[in-house]
Enzyme design. Structure first.
Site, short mmCIF file in Angstrom:
data_model
loop_
_atom_site.label_atom_id
_atom_site.label_comp_id
_atom_site.label_asym_id
_atom_site.label_seq_id
_atom_site.Cartn_x
_atom_site.Cartn_y
_atom_site.Cartn_z
N ASP A 161 29.27 23.96 -0.63
CA ASP A 161 27.93 23.65 -0.02
C ASP A 161 28.12 22.70 1.24
OD1 ASP A 161 27.14 24.79 -2.28
OD2 ASP A 161 25.91 23.19 -3.08
N GLU A 170 18.76 24.81 -6.35
CA GLU A 170 19.58 23.81 -5.74
C GLU A 170 19.14 23.60 -4.31
OE1 GLU A 170 23.66 24.07 -8.23
OE2 GLU A 170 23.40 25.68 -6.82
#
Length: 500
Positions: free
Chosen positions: A17, A195
């Site tokens: 990420d 998320e």
């Protein structure tokens, strides 16, 4: 300095990420989930790279390193201009990173902060961490921004209770003490954990008198193409609560919280490919400029992708994208425009008619931008073969654009071979912008309101060809622009963490 592919990736090791995206001191800072110990997921820390143009990246030493107690999961960075946190020094306001402290042994997640006084090169962990603890195993991924409105001016944190599929919002005056505001969800796509949320305002069609707020929610699995994906919701935020523009029915818990294909297609998706996840936007830019970066992979197979034995590395970022809101198809939609490198035209063809396969270019460059406009002149659709690793196809009867990457997927892990599709409606003329790397593709259709991003098997020197489906098509424009050599500087091989 060594040549790099068009999409940023660290010199070595694992990356996932994007974190802490911030524009500061004339540079775009990209922090990211990084394993300084190897090319598999683990020992999560914040890697760091920066750029002046979002195209050429300089890699820096590890910014915030894991400790014996915690891994450093996803989060964000803000410039605390007025030193509300009191973490500045000698008149120098700090950059403040807000991130998840993950205790993998105790299964506990809470939010911590760190400060930087040298423009984001080195960071000092706050001694009072954690600053927000819900006693949860899955409370993570804080995105923080400065809010100013009728309710006042303060910091807002958008985070998730991942397993509960809830976005939770908090406020703070000093980035250290947080008070609960509200929550959102579970609604929309709920087939996996939620998320990496983000929440930001954009003007519709550039009109400052009509502003909407966009809520991004990544989820895994349960994406529209399978595995990881990111949905977006358009609505209003009053400083306390986010309310969606259109009623979105709440999700009914079931076995795995699965969504049907019909339910998934009713949601708005940031990208319809398999490899565009955890996208978040830069802080430090004016509200009218919103730029996003996303991880270009999928948790279904990210840890299984092949690596170079001599310099093992996994993970890359998609091209940065400029976001805007536009009215399209009778509703407000998110539009994306890739911020790519310069591409010098090497072939430009027009007025080419094709029914059976017609070669458009004998050899595609390793990295290129392809602009194409195809008129369905008697055909229902077309198949555009790119480098014998991807076919971009369209059917007017179904109103569907697709990307087929099954051609050479026998060299890739199980589950990689796939066909992605997005409904764009029936049209007599299709215009596409395609960014093609040696091992990835990004397709922009419908003026950027529909995109498909996929990793690809490594291409050879094959060219491009097109064939009509059920008749002939007229290629009104086919331009290939070769991206000149890009360079990345720095090496993570011997970079030590700079966390104080």
């Amino acid at each position: 300095m060594t040549p790099s592919l068009m999409h940023f990736r660290p010199a070595r090791n694992w990356m996932n990420d994007p974190n802490g995206l911030v524009f500061h001191g004339g540079r775009y800072h990209l922090y990211f989930q990084y394993n300084p110990e190897g090319a598999t997921h683990g020992f999560m820390s914040w890697g760091h790279a920066s750029s002046t143009d979002l195209v050429r990246w300089e890699e820096h030493p590890v910014a915030i390193r894991y400790t014996d107690e915690h891994e450093i999961f996803s989060g964000s960075v803000v410039f605390d201009e007025h030193d509300t946190s009191g973490l500045g020094a000698a008149g120098t306001p700090p950059l403040v990173a807000v991130f998840t402290l993950a205790d993998q042994v105790a299964r506990h997640q809470a939010q911590g902060i760190a400060s930087s006084l040298d423009g984001g090169r080195s960071w000092r962990l706050y001694e009072g961490n954690p600053v927000l603890d819900r006693g949860s195993a899955d409370f993570r991924d804080p995105k923080v921004f400065r809010y100013s409105g009728p309710a006042g001016e303060y910091w807002v944190m958008v985070a998730v209770e991942a397993v509960e599929r809830r976005v939770v919002l908090y406020r703070s005056d000093d980035l250290k003490t947080w008070a609960y505001l509200s929550d959102y969800g579970p609604r929309g796509a709920t087939g996996g954990v939620w998320e990496c949320p983000d929440l930001f305002p954009l003007a519709v069609d550039g009109d400052p008198s009509e502003v909407r707020w966009v809520l991004l929610i990544s989820l895994n699995p349960g994406g529209i193409a399978g595995g990881s994906g990111t949905q977006y919701v358009i609505g209003f935020f009053d400083g306390v609560r986010f309310v969606a523009d259109e009623p979105i029915p709440p999700a009914a818990p079931g076995a795995g919280w699965e969504n049907s294909r019909v339910q998934l297609e009713a949601c708005d998706w940031l990208d319809h490919g398999r490899d565009f996840y955890a996208g978040v936007t830069f802080s430090g830019l004016p509200d009218e400029e919103r730029i996003l970066v996303a991880w270009m992979s999928n948790w279904d197979y990210a840890g299984l992708l092949p690596v170079d034995v001599g310099s093992p590395q996994r993970g890359a970022m998609a091209l940065a994208r400029r976001l805007s809101l536009v009215r399209a198809d009778g509703r407000v939609r998110l539009r994306q425009e890739a911020i790519g490198p310069e591409a010098a035209t090497i072939v430009a063809r027009a007025d080419v008619r094709a029914e059976g396969p017609v070669e458009l270019i004998g050899e595609l460059p390793d990295r290129c931008r392809i602009d194409v406009c195809i008129r369905l002149d008697g055909a229902d659709g077309f198949d555009l073969n790119l480098g014998d690793t991807a076919i971009v196809g369209y059917s007017a009867a179904e109103g569907i654009l697709w990307l087929d990457r099954r051609l050479a997927a026998d060299t890739m892990p199980d589950g990689f071979a796939s066909v992605e599709q997005v409904r764009i409606g029936a049209h007599g003329r299709i215009e596409l912008v395609i960014w093609l790397d040696r091992d990835a593709i990004e397709v922009f259709a419908s003026g950027g309101t529909r995109t498909i991003t996929d990793l690809l098997p490594e291409r050879d020197d094959a060219g491009a060809s097109i064939a009509g489906r059920g008749g002939s098509v007229l290629i009104e424009r086919f331009e290939v622009g070769a991206v000149r050599d890009l360079v990345s500087t720095g090496s993570s091989a011997d970079m030590k963490g700079q966390t104080a």
